[in-house]
Motif scaffolding. Sequence first.
Motif, PDB file in Angstrom:
ATOM      1  N   LEU A   1      35.103  28.161  46.853  1.00 48.11           N
ATOM      2  CA  LEU A   1      34.473  29.471  46.711  1.00 48.11           C
ATOM      3  C   LEU A   1      35.460  30.559  47.115  1.00 48.11           C
ATOM      4  N   GLU A   2      36.174  30.321  48.208  1.00 46.19           N
ATOM      5  CA  GLU A   2      37.166  31.286  48.672  1.00 46.19           C
ATOM      6  C   GLU A   2      38.240  31.510  47.607  1.00 46.19           C
ATOM      7  N   MET A   3      38.666  30.436  46.978  1.00 48.90           N
ATOM      8  CA  MET A   3      39.659  30.541  45.923  1.00 48.90           C
ATOM      9  C   MET A   3      39.113  31.338  44.742  1.00 48.90           C
ATOM     10  N   ALA A   4      37.860  31.095  44.371  1.00 52.75           N
ATOM     11  CA  ALA A   4      37.252  31.812  43.255  1.00 52.75           C
ATOM     12  C   ALA A   4      37.199  33.315  43.534  1.00 52.75           C
ATOM     13  N   LEU A   5      36.834  33.685  44.757  1.00 53.35           N
ATOM     14  CA  LEU A   5      36.763  35.107  45.117  1.00 53.35           C
ATOM     15  C   LEU A   5      38.146  35.742  45.121  1.00 53.35           C
ATOM     16  N   ILE A   6      39.139  34.995  45.576  1.00 55.44           N
ATOM     17  CA  ILE A   6      40.519  35.500  45.558  1.00 55.44           C
ATOM     18  C   ILE A   6      40.972  35.763  44.129  1.00 55.44           C
ATOM     19  N   LEU A   7      40.671  34.829  43.235  1.00 53.81           N
ATOM     20  CA  LEU A   7      41.081  34.982  41.836  1.00 53.81           C
ATOM     21  C   LEU A   7      40.373  36.160  41.180  1.00 53.81           C
ATOM     22  N   ILE A   8      39.099  36.367  41.506  1.00 47.79           N
ATOM     23  CA  ILE A   8      38.379  37.520  40.967  1.00 47.79           C
ATOM     24  C   ILE A   8      39.008  38.812  41.468  1.00 47.79           C
ATOM     25  N   GLN A   9      39.298  38.880  42.761  1.00 48.36           N
ATOM     26  CA  GLN A   9      39.899  40.078  43.332  1.00 48.36           C
ATOM     27  C   GLN A   9      41.282  40.354  42.753  1.00 48.36           C
ATOM     28  N   SER A  10      41.981  39.303  42.336  1.00 53.68           N
ATOM     29  CA  SER A  10      43.346  39.451  41.812  1.00 53.68           C
ATOM     30  C   SER A  10      43.379  39.727  40.314  1.00 53.68           C
ATOM     31  N   ASN A  11      42.284  39.429  39.614  1.00 53.90           N
ATOM     32  CA  ASN A  11      42.315  39.498  38.149  1.00 53.90           C
ATOM     33  C   ASN A  11      41.220  40.345  37.512  1.00 53.90           C
ATOM     34  N   TYR A  12      40.355  40.968  38.319  1.00 51.96           N
ATOM     35  CA  TYR A  12      39.218  41.703  37.745  1.00 51.96           C
ATOM     36  C   TYR A  12      39.643  42.834  36.810  1.00 51.96           C
ATOM     37  N   HIS A  13      40.857  43.355  36.994  1.00 57.51           N
ATOM     38  CA  HIS A  13      41.327  44.492  36.203  1.00 57.51           C
ATOM     39  C   HIS A  13      41.757  44.100  34.788  1.00 57.51           C
ATOM     40  N   LYS A  14      41.841  42.793  34.509  1.00 58.30           N
ATOM     41  CA  LYS A  14      42.269  42.315  33.194  1.00 58.30           C
ATOM     42  C   LYS A  14      41.052  42.145  32.290  1.00 58.30           C
ATOM     43  N   ASN A  15      41.049  42.801  31.143  1.00 61.43           N
ATOM     44  CA  ASN A  15      39.864  42.720  30.287  1.00 61.43           C
ATOM     45  C   ASN A  15      39.679  41.341  29.679  1.00 61.43           C
ATOM     46  N   GLN A  16      40.736  40.519  29.673  1.00 65.32           N
ATOM     47  CA  GLN A  16      40.611  39.160  29.133  1.00 65.32           C
ATOM     48  C   GLN A  16      40.180  38.158  30.201  1.00 65.32           C
ATOM     49  N   PHE A  17      39.921  38.642  31.412  1.00 68.90           N
ATOM     50  CA  PHE A  17      39.488  37.764  32.495  1.00 68.90           C
ATOM     51  C   PHE A  17      37.968  37.653  32.488  1.00 68.90           C
ATOM     52  N   HIS A  18      37.471  36.457  32.203  1.00 72.23           N
ATOM     53  CA  HIS A  18      36.040  36.200  32.138  1.00 72.23           C
ATOM     54  C   HIS A  18      35.712  34.972  32.981  1.00 72.23           C
ATOM     55  N   VAL A  19      34.456  34.596  33.017  1.00 70.26           N
ATOM     56  CA  VAL A  19      34.045  33.418  33.762  1.00 70.26           C
ATOM     57  C   VAL A  19      34.732  32.171  33.225  1.00 70.26           C
ATOM     58  N   GLU A  20      34.900  32.092  31.886  1.00 70.63           N
ATOM     59  CA  GLU A  20      35.592  30.948  31.295  1.00 70.63           C
ATOM     60  C   GLU A  20      37.026  30.857  31.806  1.00 70.63           C
ATOM     61  N   THR A  21      37.677  32.011  31.938  1.00 69.64           N
ATOM     62  CA  THR A  21      39.043  32.048  32.463  1.00 69.64           C
ATOM     63  C   THR A  21      39.072  31.543  33.898  1.00 69.64           C
ATOM     64  N   LEU A  22      38.099  31.983  34.683  1.00 71.99           N
ATOM     65  CA  LEU A  22      38.014  31.562  36.081  1.00 71.99           C
ATOM     66  C   LEU A  22      37.799  30.053  36.173  1.00 71.99           C
ATOM     67  N   CYS A  23      36.950  29.509  35.297  1.00 74.24           N
ATOM     68  CA  CYS A  23      36.717  28.062  35.279  1.00 74.24           C
ATOM     69  C   CYS A  23      38.015  27.302  34.999  1.00 74.24           C
ATOM     70  N   ASP A  24      38.788  27.806  34.040  1.00 75.94           N
ATOM     71  CA  ASP A  24      40.060  27.162  33.700  1.00 75.94           C
ATOM     72  C   ASP A  24      41.023  27.212  34.884  1.00 75.94           C
ATOM     73  N   MET A  25      41.095  28.351  35.559  1.00 67.03           N
ATOM     74  CA  MET A  25      42.001  28.500  36.686  1.00 67.03           C
ATOM     75  C   MET A  25      41.577  27.639  37.873  1.00 67.03           C
ATOM     76  N   MET A  26      40.267  27.414  38.005  1.00 63.60           N
ATOM     77  CA  MET A  26      39.738  26.619  39.102  1.00 63.60           C
ATOM     78  C   MET A  26      39.660  25.131  38.761  1.00 63.60           C
ATOM     79  N   HIS A  27      39.868  24.820  37.469  1.00 63.31           N
ATOM     80  CA  HIS A  27      39.739  23.436  37.003  1.00 63.31           C
ATOM     81  C   HIS A  27      38.327  22.908  37.289  1.00 63.31           C
TER      82      HIS A  27
END
Length: 265
Positions: A163-189
């Motif tokens: 969960l901590e990793m997911a929040l970090i990734l959101i905080q680091s990537n929220y400004h990218k319009n191509q960043f979606h939940v699917e992207t987060l799933c891929d980054m989190m495996h």
Amino acid sequence: MEFSKDTLLLVNYGRQDCSDLHSWGPGMRSCYVIHYVISGSGFLEYQKKRWHLKAGQSFLICPYMTVLYYPDKEDPWEYVWVDFVGKEVGAFLERCSMNESHPICGFLSWKKLSPVFEQLGTIDPYQTNRKEAGGLLVTLLGIYEDAFGAVDSKRKVEGDHRLEMALILIQSNYHKNQFHVETLCDMMHMSRVTLYRLFLQHIGSSPADYLLSYRLKQAKKLLIMGMSVKGTAISCGFSDPFYFSKVFKKQMGISPSEYEGEEQV
């Protein structure tokens, strides 16, 4: 959620092709090191024991262990390695079934690990945001635990650290319009269903709702600072300013331009 550098801190990362029969030791390191064998094979010697490792296996070096490792002359290995420190490293490694007395773990697919190592290869741990670097390390150890840890430990890491990793990734990537939940799933495996359950259990909302809420929270800050509606939209991951205005009004009850004016009154 803040990521404490004392929990896990990435020190360095590297990749070594040992076709020239490059070896290391006997010697000691002052940090923890995990090596993953990408191809070929080699040997680890520690406390009068000798292990023959092949592609897909990993080995751990703990601080101040005297070790020697070298490639098999008939099939020299290539490996990646990651150095790290932190007060909770011991607990992490125990959950990954690796420790000083048992430094070897079983076979793990390179396909599972390569995305994380590739990301590690693009950052400088001394220049990059420490949260991002530490988060990648948490993800890496989480993959090991998924493969080798106990069921209860898996759930604990998923709840505490993924969960901590997911929040970090959101905080680091929220400004990218191509960043979606699917992207987060891929980054989190992780699957979308698993990520959804993780957020619902610990935060009480879906990943999509949390991401939208975080973007709007940052948008309010920018509007108060005087940024235009269009600039705010682009800066917070909305490619369409009109859609941003529609979503903002639905969530806040007033339009972005009205919010900006209201805050300046």
